[in-house]
Scaffold this active site. Sequence first.
Site, PDB file in Angstrom:
ATOM      1  N   LYS A 270     -12.361  55.879  34.945  1.00 13.67           N
ATOM      2  CA  LYS A 270     -11.669  57.165  34.837  1.00 13.67           C
ATOM      3  C   LYS A 270     -10.332  56.977  34.117  1.00 13.67           C
ATOM      4  O   LYS A 270      -9.727  55.912  34.240  1.00 13.67           O
ATOM      5  CB  LYS A 270     -11.358  57.709  36.239  1.00 13.67           C
ATOM      6  CG  LYS A 270     -12.528  58.278  36.994  1.00 13.67           C
ATOM      7  CD  LYS A 270     -12.059  58.831  38.334  1.00 13.67           C
ATOM      8  CE  LYS A 270     -13.218  59.313  39.188  1.00 13.67           C
ATOM      9  NZ  LYS A 270     -13.952  60.445  38.611  1.00 13.67           N
ATOM     10  N   ARG A 344     -23.807  60.584  43.795  1.00 12.00           N
ATOM     11  CA  ARG A 344     -25.221  60.945  43.941  1.00 12.00           C
ATOM     12  C   ARG A 344     -26.085  59.710  44.190  1.00 12.00           C
ATOM     13  O   ARG A 344     -27.138  59.806  44.807  1.00 12.00           O
ATOM     14  CB  ARG A 344     -25.674  61.720  42.699  1.00 12.00           C
ATOM     15  CG  ARG A 344     -25.586  60.934  41.414  1.00 12.00           C
ATOM     16  CD  ARG A 344     -25.604  61.832  40.178  1.00 12.00           C
ATOM     17  NE  ARG A 344     -24.346  62.549  39.995  1.00 12.00           N
ATOM     18  CZ  ARG A 344     -24.123  63.438  39.041  1.00 12.00           C
ATOM     19  NH1 ARG A 344     -25.070  63.728  38.166  1.00 12.00           N
ATOM     20  NH2 ARG A 344     -22.953  64.028  38.941  1.00 12.00           N
TER      21      ARG A 344
HETATM   22  N1  BES Z   1     -15.500  61.688  42.769  1.00 12.26           N
HETATM   23  C1  BES Z   1     -15.787  62.284  41.521  1.00 12.26           C
HETATM   24  C2  BES Z   1     -15.688  63.814  41.560  1.00 12.26           C
HETATM   25  C3  BES Z   1     -14.339  64.397  41.826  1.00 12.26           C
HETATM   26  C4  BES Z   1     -13.552  64.811  40.784  1.00 12.26           C
HETATM   27  C5  BES Z   1     -13.900  64.584  43.124  1.00 12.26           C
HETATM   28  C6  BES Z   1     -12.318  65.370  41.019  1.00 12.26           C
HETATM   29  C7  BES Z   1     -12.667  65.160  43.370  1.00 12.26           C
HETATM   30  C8  BES Z   1     -11.883  65.560  42.321  1.00 12.26           C
HETATM   31  C9  BES Z   1     -17.203  61.918  41.082  1.00 12.26           C
HETATM   32  O1  BES Z   1     -17.651  60.677  41.488  1.00 12.26           O
HETATM   33  C10 BES Z   1     -17.197  61.913  39.600  1.00 12.26           C
HETATM   34  O2  BES Z   1     -16.556  61.070  39.045  1.00 12.26           O
HETATM   35  N2  BES Z   1     -17.928  62.841  39.002  1.00 12.26           N
HETATM   36  C11 BES Z   1     -18.011  62.945  37.605  1.00 12.26           C
HETATM   37  C12 BES Z   1     -19.471  63.012  37.266  1.00 12.26           C
HETATM   38  C13 BES Z   1     -19.766  62.910  35.803  1.00 12.26           C
HETATM   39  C14 BES Z   1     -19.531  61.499  35.316  1.00 12.26           C
HETATM   40  C15 BES Z   1     -21.204  63.327  35.604  1.00 12.26           C
HETATM   41  C16 BES Z   1     -17.296  64.217  37.172  1.00 12.26           C
HETATM   42  O3  BES Z   1     -17.411  65.230  37.851  1.00 12.26           O
HETATM   43  O4  BES Z   1     -16.602  64.166  36.167  1.00 12.26           O
HETATM   44 MN    MN Z   2     -17.101  59.128  40.190  1.00 17.40          MN
END
Ligand code: BES
Ligand code: MN
Length: 500
Positions: A270, A344
């Site tokens: 990230k 997931r």
């Molecule tokens: N933990 C994150 C989602 C999240 C984002 C929670 C902001 C709380 C605040 C999750 O694991 C994630 O990184 N999701 C990605 C998925 C994508 C790579 C398909 C997302 O939502 O960007």
């Molecule tokens: Mn994630």
Amino acid sequence: MTTVRVIASDTVSIETDALVVGFHTSPDGPQVAPGADDLDQAFGGTLATALGAVGFSGKPEEIAKIPTLGALPAPLVLAVGLGERPADGYPTETLRRAAGAAARALTGTASAVLALPASTAEEAEAVALGALLGAYDFTRYRTGERKDPVAELSVLTRAEGAEAAVERASTVAEAVALVRDLVNMPPSDLWPAKFADIAEDTATKAGLSVEVLDETALKEGGYGGITGVGQGSVNPPRLVRLAYSHPDASRTVAFVGKGITFDSGGLSLKPANAMDWMKSDMGGAGAVLGALIAVARLGLPVNAVGYLCLAENMPSGTAMRPSDVLHTFSGKTVEVLNTDAEGRLVLVDGIARAAQDGPDLIVDVATLTGAQIVALGWRTSGVMANDDALRDEVVEVAVAQGEAAWGMPLPEELRKGLDSPVADIANLNPDRWGAMLAAGIFLREFVPDGVRWAHIDMAGPSFNKAEPYGYTPKGGTGAITRTLVALAERYAGDSGHTAD
Ligand code: BES
Ligand code: MN
Ligand code: ZN
């Protein structure tokens, strides 16, 4: 921890540090809400006028402090706004939020009496719960002087059943506080094995049976989703199973929580600004733990199982790579296209395992997608399900607890985007639109036929980055814990279903 009790005396003679009184807005200025009439009389009916004079209107959660100047044993009246006076009956969330805002304003006060509208047990419970949740703080990492939350609360009510209702509030508030603590803890102090230890300790004390699978057991058991996500961290993953049963139960509910103790994204790292609150990525597992503890403490006549899918998502030489294929517990293989879509991967192992318990429904709770926040904002969870009636039921239960939620679809056409050229399914839809729904579609593929399943995406609601409001503090909110408890209550006993 703040304590709460019920008292049924008249407000005027009470010895306490503060009396909390509710006010409504009206065209003629603020008006005293029911519950504090005799108190107002002690001031010759001048309270509302005095408050109006200092600019107080009675709008929701507005706060004003009035010294009693010897007119009462209590030195302070704390006025809190309730907004417009309802025609009949108070929405419980109005009471929870007012009580919560009052409790936050009482920090540094030893005791307070809540003389808010509480003419029914339900209202008394809402007042108690809001106040207890508002009195939460997280100070264990602070040094030096600080003010403690109000220590002793009393709810003024003559409602029948108020004692039991306030007791329930106290049990639920304690569970939510545990969840908030876990979310607020720095990831350096909350890695998967530590989370499992805390779960084992707190759940055992509540009378639950607890089983913890460590990395070896997970590997042997075929939990490729959880081990895949966890393999990049020096802190190995865990799967915790919590179980509660009751002799009078006729149904079983299963809850599955995403428990990523820190989500760096893994090799699909990230950006820094998206990582800064990813300690909260275990809020789903926290909610499941808190709910199971509350269900056991309340002694609900239902069987409940909870699964905490715990892993730390880190980049390293041992981390899973984009293109890796994982063998999940369900038997299905998953191609990892993006290691940041890790929630997931751990959840499908928990869901497939939960299905083996033969539950009447499975609800998973997860901080799953940023897309949830794009679609519904910070405070409203997205609810999806493989059964429309169940989806609507979960939304209804959540909203009744004051936990904002909205039903979302699982559009069939999104399934195609998850096709993988090498495995049964990919963990990411390259088309980024509708990503909350695509994540739901992915999860649904791992729910065995005939099993009722709902999914709650609470990425936004689990962590409050903004200022406190109502009974919600900054940081960990404990979101969806109360919804799960209420769902278990709904499936308790025989109500609404005929035995066959
Ligand atoms: N933990 C994150 C989602 C999240 C984002 C929670 C902001 C709380 C605040 C999750 O694991 C994630 O990184 N999701 C990605 C998925 C994508 C790579 C398909 C997302 O939502 O960007
Ligand atoms: Mn994630
Ligand atoms: Zn995540």
